[in-house]
Design a protein around this motif. Structure first.
Motif, short mmCIF file in Angstrom:
data_model
loop_
_atom_site.label_atom_id
_atom_site.label_comp_id
_atom_site.label_asym_id
_atom_site.label_seq_id
_atom_site.Cartn_x
_atom_site.Cartn_y
_atom_site.Cartn_z
N SER A 53 0.86 -1.19 0.00
CA SER A 53 0.00 0.00 0.00
C SER A 53 0.89 1.24 0.00
O SER A 53 2.04 1.20 0.47
CB SER A 53 -0.89 0.02 1.25
OG SER A 53 -0.11 0.16 2.42
N GLY A 54 0.37 2.33 -0.52
CA GLY A 54 1.09 3.59 -0.48
C GLY A 54 1.49 3.99 0.93
O GLY A 54 2.65 4.38 1.16
N PRO A 55 0.57 3.90 1.91
CA PRO A 55 0.94 4.26 3.28
C PRO A 55 2.10 3.43 3.83
O PRO A 55 2.96 3.96 4.53
CB PRO A 55 -0.34 4.02 4.07
CG PRO A 55 -1.43 4.24 3.08
CD PRO A 55 -0.88 3.67 1.79
N MET A 56 2.15 2.15 3.50
CA MET A 56 3.26 1.32 3.99
C MET A 56 4.55 1.75 3.34
O MET A 56 5.59 1.90 4.00
CB MET A 56 2.98 -0.16 3.73
CG MET A 56 4.04 -1.09 4.30
SD MET A 56 4.21 -1.01 6.09
CE MET A 56 2.85 -2.04 6.60
N LYS A 57 4.52 1.99 2.02
CA LYS A 57 5.74 2.41 1.32
C LYS A 57 6.23 3.76 1.82
O LYS A 57 7.43 4.00 1.89
CB LYS A 57 5.49 2.48 -0.19
CG LYS A 57 5.34 1.12 -0.83
CD LYS A 57 5.36 1.18 -2.34
CE LYS A 57 4.05 1.65 -2.90
NZ LYS A 57 3.96 1.52 -4.36
N ARG A 58 5.31 4.65 2.17
CA ARG A 58 5.69 5.99 2.63
C ARG A 58 5.99 6.05 4.13
O ARG A 58 6.44 7.08 4.61
CB ARG A 58 4.58 6.99 2.31
CG ARG A 58 4.42 7.26 0.82
CD ARG A 58 3.43 8.39 0.56
NE ARG A 58 2.09 8.11 1.05
CZ ARG A 58 1.13 7.45 0.38
NH1 ARG A 58 1.39 7.01 -0.84
NH2 ARG A 58 -0.06 7.26 0.90
N SER A 59 5.77 4.97 4.85
CA SER A 59 5.91 5.00 6.31
C SER A 59 7.32 5.29 6.79
O SER A 59 7.52 5.87 7.85
CB SER A 59 5.42 3.68 6.92
OG SER A 59 6.34 2.63 6.64
N GLY A 60 8.31 4.87 6.02
CA GLY A 60 9.70 5.09 6.42
C GLY A 60 10.15 4.23 7.59
O GLY A 60 11.24 4.41 8.12
N ILE A 61 9.33 3.28 7.98
CA ILE A 61 9.66 2.43 9.13
C ILE A 61 10.83 1.52 8.77
O ILE A 61 10.83 0.88 7.73
CB ILE A 61 8.45 1.56 9.53
CG1 ILE A 61 7.31 2.43 10.03
CG2 ILE A 61 8.84 0.53 10.58
CD1 ILE A 61 5.99 1.69 10.20
N VAL A 62 11.81 1.47 9.65
CA VAL A 62 12.85 0.46 9.57
C VAL A 62 12.52 -0.50 10.70
O VAL A 62 12.51 -0.13 11.87
CB VAL A 62 14.26 1.07 9.74
CG1 VAL A 62 15.31 -0.03 9.77
CG2 VAL A 62 14.55 2.06 8.62
N TRP A 63 12.21 -1.74 10.32
CA TRP A 63 11.69 -2.69 11.29
C TRP A 63 12.72 -3.07 12.34
O TRP A 63 13.84 -3.46 12.02
CB TRP A 63 11.19 -3.96 10.59
CG TRP A 63 10.01 -3.72 9.72
CD1 TRP A 63 9.95 -3.85 8.36
CD2 TRP A 63 8.71 -3.31 10.14
NE1 TRP A 63 8.68 -3.53 7.92
CE2 TRP A 63 7.90 -3.20 8.99
CE3 TRP A 63 8.13 -3.01 11.38
CZ2 TRP A 63 6.57 -2.82 9.04
CZ3 TRP A 63 6.81 -2.63 11.43
CH2 TRP A 63 6.03 -2.54 10.27
N ASP A 64 12.31 -2.91 13.60
CA ASP A 64 13.06 -3.43 14.74
C ASP A 64 12.04 -4.11 15.65
O ASP A 64 10.83 -4.10 15.36
CB ASP A 64 13.84 -2.33 15.46
CG ASP A 64 12.98 -1.21 16.03
OD1 ASP A 64 11.76 -1.42 16.27
OD2 ASP A 64 13.51 -0.12 16.25
N GLU A 65 12.50 -4.71 16.71
CA GLU A 65 11.58 -5.47 17.57
C GLU A 65 10.51 -4.57 18.19
O GLU A 65 9.36 -4.98 18.34
CB GLU A 65 12.35 -6.23 18.64
CG GLU A 65 13.14 -7.39 18.04
CD GLU A 65 13.83 -8.25 19.07
OE1 GLU A 65 13.26 -8.49 20.15
OE2 GLU A 65 14.96 -8.70 18.78
N LYS A 66 10.87 -3.34 18.52
CA LYS A 66 9.91 -2.44 19.17
C LYS A 66 8.78 -2.04 18.22
O LYS A 66 7.60 -2.16 18.56
CB LYS A 66 10.63 -1.19 19.67
CG LYS A 66 9.73 -0.24 20.40
CD LYS A 66 10.47 0.98 20.89
CE LYS A 66 9.49 1.96 21.53
NZ LYS A 66 10.09 3.24 21.79
N ASN A 67 9.12 -1.55 17.02
CA ASN A 67 8.03 -1.12 16.13
C ASN A 67 7.31 -2.30 15.49
O ASN A 67 6.15 -2.20 15.13
CB ASN A 67 8.47 -0.06 15.10
CG ASN A 67 9.58 -0.51 14.20
OD1 ASN A 67 9.70 -1.68 13.89
ND2 ASN A 67 10.41 0.43 13.77
N LEU A 68 7.97 -3.46 15.40
CA LEU A 68 7.28 -4.66 14.93
C LEU A 68 6.19 -5.05 15.93
O LEU A 68 5.06 -5.35 15.55
CB LEU A 68 8.26 -5.81 14.71
CG LEU A 68 7.65 -7.13 14.26
CD1 LEU A 68 6.89 -6.97 12.94
CD2 LEU A 68 8.74 -8.19 14.12
#
Length: 118
Positions: free
Chosen positions: A64-79
């Motif tokens: 989704s566009g929102p996921m692509k634009r989120s800028g999240i770099v996955w780590d255990e906390k935000n996962l």
């Protein structure tokens, strides 16, 4: 003292195995959409190499566009935050999962994914 230390280490190991088992069992509800194998996208993207990757960038998967634009770099906390309530972290994500409210299962799942997606 040595016996106490040994018993403590055995308890920690047993707790770790229990958490790993709970994480694996919790992941069973995810396998309908996600794989742990590299390059194996399904309804959802592969989770291989998840931690440290940027959200919305798995090759060959249409995010989704929102996921692509989120800028999240996955780590255990935000996962954990995402799995607790995906729509709260990334509004309008396509992931049709309402969230995992059992904190023990959530913690175990994040630990399982941290180990299994390397």
């Amino acid at each position: 003292m040595r016996n106490v230390l040994t018993a403590g280490l055995l308890c920690l190991a047993a707790a770790s195995v229990g958490a790993q088992d709970l994480g694996k069992k919790t992941f069973e509800q995810c396998v309908a959409c996600h794989s742990l194998q590299a390059g194996e996208n399904g309804i959802g993207p592969t989770l291989h190499g998840l931690l440290g990757s940027t959200a919305g960038t798995v090759e060959g998967f249409r995010f989704s566009g929102p996921m692509k634009r989120s800028g999240i770099v996955w780590d255990e906390k935000n996962l954990a935050e995402f799995l607790r309530n995906p729509q709260a972290l990334v509004p309008n994500t396509r992931m049709p999962f309402s969230g995992l409210t059992d904190e023990a299962a959530l913690k175990a799942l994040v630990g399982y994914l941290a180990a299994a997606t390397k």
